[in-house]
Design an enzyme around this catalytic site. Structure first.
Site, PDB file in Angstrom:
ATOM      1  N   LYS A  27      -4.335 -12.589  -4.190  1.00 25.61           N
ATOM      2  CA  LYS A  27      -2.874 -12.645  -4.340  1.00 25.61           C
ATOM      3  C   LYS A  27      -2.265 -13.537  -3.252  1.00 25.61           C
ATOM      4  O   LYS A  27      -1.365 -14.342  -3.510  1.00 25.61           O
ATOM      5  CB  LYS A  27      -2.268 -11.237  -4.289  1.00 25.61           C
ATOM      6  N   SER A  66       1.727  -9.156  -5.310  1.00 23.60           N
ATOM      7  CA  SER A  66       1.643  -7.732  -4.983  1.00 23.60           C
ATOM      8  C   SER A  66       2.133  -7.487  -3.573  1.00 23.60           C
ATOM      9  O   SER A  66       1.968  -8.330  -2.686  1.00 23.60           O
ATOM     10  CB  SER A  66       0.180  -7.300  -5.104  1.00 23.60           C
ATOM     11  N   TYR A  94      -9.556  -8.747  -3.641  1.00 27.61           N
ATOM     12  CA  TYR A  94      -8.457  -8.695  -4.613  1.00 27.61           C
ATOM     13  C   TYR A  94      -7.138  -9.079  -3.922  1.00 27.61           C
ATOM     14  O   TYR A  94      -6.399  -9.962  -4.381  1.00 27.61           O
ATOM     15  CB  TYR A  94      -8.330  -7.291  -5.238  1.00 27.61           C
TER      16      TYR A  94
HETATM   17  C1  UD1 Z   1      -3.599   0.184  -4.743  1.00 28.48           C
HETATM   18  C2  UD1 Z   1      -4.420  -0.882  -4.069  1.00 28.48           C
HETATM   19  C3  UD1 Z   1      -3.563  -2.104  -3.885  1.00 28.48           C
HETATM   20  C4  UD1 Z   1      -3.051  -2.575  -5.219  1.00 28.48           C
HETATM   21  C5  UD1 Z   1      -2.301  -1.444  -5.901  1.00 28.48           C
HETATM   22  C6  UD1 Z   1      -1.912  -1.897  -7.304  1.00 28.48           C
HETATM   23  C7  UD1 Z   1      -6.072   0.298  -2.672  1.00 28.48           C
HETATM   24  C8  UD1 Z   1      -6.498   0.622  -1.281  1.00 28.48           C
HETATM   25  N1  UD1 Z   1      -4.934  -0.404  -2.788  1.00 28.48           N
HETATM   26  O1  UD1 Z   1      -2.500   0.488  -3.924  1.00 28.48           O
HETATM   27  O2  UD1 Z   1      -4.301  -3.140  -3.278  1.00 28.48           O
HETATM   28  O3  UD1 Z   1      -2.179  -3.667  -5.038  1.00 28.48           O
HETATM   29  O4  UD1 Z   1      -3.129  -0.291  -5.990  1.00 28.48           O
HETATM   30  O5  UD1 Z   1      -1.865  -0.890  -8.201  1.00 28.48           O
HETATM   31  O6  UD1 Z   1      -6.740   0.642  -3.623  1.00 28.48           O
HETATM   32  N2  UD1 Z   1      -3.938   8.667  -4.123  1.00 28.48           N
HETATM   33  C9  UD1 Z   1      -4.442   9.957  -4.031  1.00 28.48           C
HETATM   34  N3  UD1 Z   1      -5.394  10.344  -4.944  1.00 28.48           N
HETATM   35  C10 UD1 Z   1      -5.846   9.514  -5.930  1.00 28.48           C
HETATM   36  C11 UD1 Z   1      -5.313   8.207  -6.017  1.00 28.48           C
HETATM   37  C12 UD1 Z   1      -4.368   7.805  -5.091  1.00 28.48           C
HETATM   38  O7  UD1 Z   1      -4.059  10.727  -3.160  1.00 28.48           O
HETATM   39  O8  UD1 Z   1      -6.726   9.938  -6.706  1.00 28.48           O
HETATM   40  C13 UD1 Z   1      -2.908   8.227  -3.159  1.00 28.48           C
HETATM   41  C14 UD1 Z   1      -3.337   7.053  -2.306  1.00 28.48           C
HETATM   42  O9  UD1 Z   1      -3.952   7.508  -1.133  1.00 28.48           O
HETATM   43  C15 UD1 Z   1      -1.988   6.384  -2.045  1.00 28.48           C
HETATM   44  C16 UD1 Z   1      -1.158   6.692  -3.284  1.00 28.48           C
HETATM   45  O10 UD1 Z   1      -1.804   7.791  -3.904  1.00 28.48           O
HETATM   46  O11 UD1 Z   1      -1.387   6.981  -0.955  1.00 28.48           O
HETATM   47  C17 UD1 Z   1      -1.088   5.541  -4.262  1.00 28.48           C
HETATM   48  O12 UD1 Z   1      -2.406   5.092  -4.530  1.00 28.48           O
HETATM   49  P1  UD1 Z   1      -2.723   3.943  -5.576  1.00 28.48           P
HETATM   50  O13 UD1 Z   1      -2.109   4.286  -6.868  1.00 28.48           O
HETATM   51  O14 UD1 Z   1      -4.195   3.715  -5.537  1.00 28.48           O
HETATM   52  O15 UD1 Z   1      -1.946   2.682  -5.034  1.00 28.48           O
HETATM   53  P2  UD1 Z   1      -2.031   1.934  -3.604  1.00 28.48           P
HETATM   54  O16 UD1 Z   1      -3.011   2.575  -2.709  1.00 28.48           O
HETATM   55  O17 UD1 Z   1      -0.647   1.804  -3.107  1.00 28.48           O
END
Ligand code: UD1
Length: 338
Positions: free
Chosen positions: A154, A125, A150
């Site tokens: 990795k 990842s 987690y």
């Molecule tokens: C998350 C994990 C990461 C993992 C990856 C795999 C965390 C902190 N990180 O990454 O370790 O490898 O998933 O899928 O959980 N967002 C919103 N609202 C939401 C959900 C997400 O605004 O309800 C935003 C988040 O702040 C982020 C973006 O969307 O900026 C993507 O979020 P997400 O899909 O959770 O992925 P990562 O944070 O990149």
């Protein structure tokens, strides 16, 4: 050629099984069904016309892993997806994550080291980079201290494979560092099946779009980015699945330069949370109910891949746009709630 896909009923695993079967590989799926459903086999069969062999197996059970590989001594390669992946849960249950993700990896590698020549693809990842100092992130970027157990599994997983390859010239491995996988097969026969409330952005968007969730919370709009929301590299799961097949073929054809190699798998383009929402609105024709809330602890500001190495060395490139991937996610959501 027989390929074992661990975690082959999961989101990325199932899409990879489809791509392997479409290329003529004989696939054996191994899964403990802890976060997946045997019905996924129906979806794979509907797409490819072929049902892969399936064994329900918990890879933490050393003896059973040994028994499995002795019965499949003719396996040409293993793609190892089986792992727990919820960041928050890993903070609450670190030992569960270390046992699941590290234990299973060690047992599978032990079996592969018994073979004269083995090919192994590992799900890693972009989380290993933490907040990269420079964008786009190359494979040479430093590994940052993990933000969660987690993420640590990795990093440790990569180290275990590297150290094992060092002393086992017959073991050939590639770690693929995924950016943010999303979407579903264009047939809408397989896709992501989040358990409970989704933590990831795209399933939360589509569940809000379909009315299962009232509102999407956008975690922060005060980041130092053009629109203030975080930037990620959203990679279509079918493109990602194809990267596994290409990486495996590289090993099977002995085209690898080292016996342990690492590749980023992303599109190379960053999209903000608001851009992802706009994409959803474009492809669904629906307005999404969302509000800006506080930042989510642990979130990094920006992460997108430098994909030069995968493009040039693997000859792989992401083909689908964010809108195409979002459309597939939306079609899948409509199908499973329909
Ligand atoms: C998350 C994990 C990461 C993992 C990856 C795999 C965390 C902190 N990180 O990454 O370790 O490898 O998933 O899928 O959980 N967002 C919103 N609202 C939401 C959900 C997400 O605004 O309800 C935003 C988040 O702040 C982020 C973006 O969307 O900026 C993507 O979020 P997400 O899909 O959770 O992925 P990562 O944070 O990149």
């Amino acid at each position: 050629m027989k390929i074992v896909v661990t975690g082959g009923l999961g989101f990325i695993g199932s899409h990879t099984v489809v791509e392997l079967q479409e290329k003529g590989f004989e696939v054996v799926v191994v899964d403990d069904c802890s976060n997946s459903d045997e019905k996924v086999l129906d979806g794979i069969e509907a797409i490819t016309g072929k049902r892969p062999l399936f064994e329900k197996l918990d890879l933490k059970e050393r003896q059973r892993v040994e028994d499995f590989f002795s019965r499949h001594a003719d396996v040409a390669g293993v793609i190892h997806f089986a792992a727990s992946k919820a960041v928050g849960e890993s903070v609450d249950k670190p030992l569960l994550y270390y046992e699941n993700n590290i234990g299973s990896l060690v047992y599978v590698l032990k079996e592969l080291c018994k073979q004269r020549r083995a090919s192994f693809i590992f799900s890693s990842s972009c989380t290993v980079y933490g907040q990269g100092d420079e964008m786009p992130i190359t494979e040479e970027a430093p590994i940052k201290e993990a933000e969660s157990p987690y993420g640590n599994t990795k990093q440790i997983g990569e180290e275990i494979i590297r150290d094992t390859c060092n002393v086992n010239p017959g073991l050939n491995a590639i770690a693929l560092r995924y950016f943010n996988p999303m979407g579903a097969h264009p047939s809408a026969q397989i896709g992501e099946l989040p358990v409970g409330v989704p933590q990831n952005l795209v399933p939360f968007i589509t569940q809000t779009g379909i009315g299962m969730r009232e509102q999407l919370s956008v975690f922060g709009d005060d980041y130092p980015t053009p629109d203030g929301t975080c930037i990620r590299d959203y990679i279509y799961v079918v493109d990602l699945a194809k990267a596994h097949v290409v990486a495996l073929e590289r090993l099977l054809a002995s085209k690898n330069r080292e016996n342990y190699e690492v590749f980023n798998v992303g599109t190379g383009t960053g999209s903000s949370v608001l851009e992802a929402i706009q994409s959803f609105e474009r492809v669904s024709g629906k307005k999404l109910n969302y509000k800006i809330v506080a930042r989510r602890p642990g979130d990094i500001t920006t992460a997108y891949a430098d994909t030069t190495r995968a493009n040039e060395v693997l000859g792989w490139k992401a083909k689908y746009t964010l809108d195409q991937a979002m459309k597939s996610a939306w079609e899948w959501e409509q199908k499973i709630r329909g």
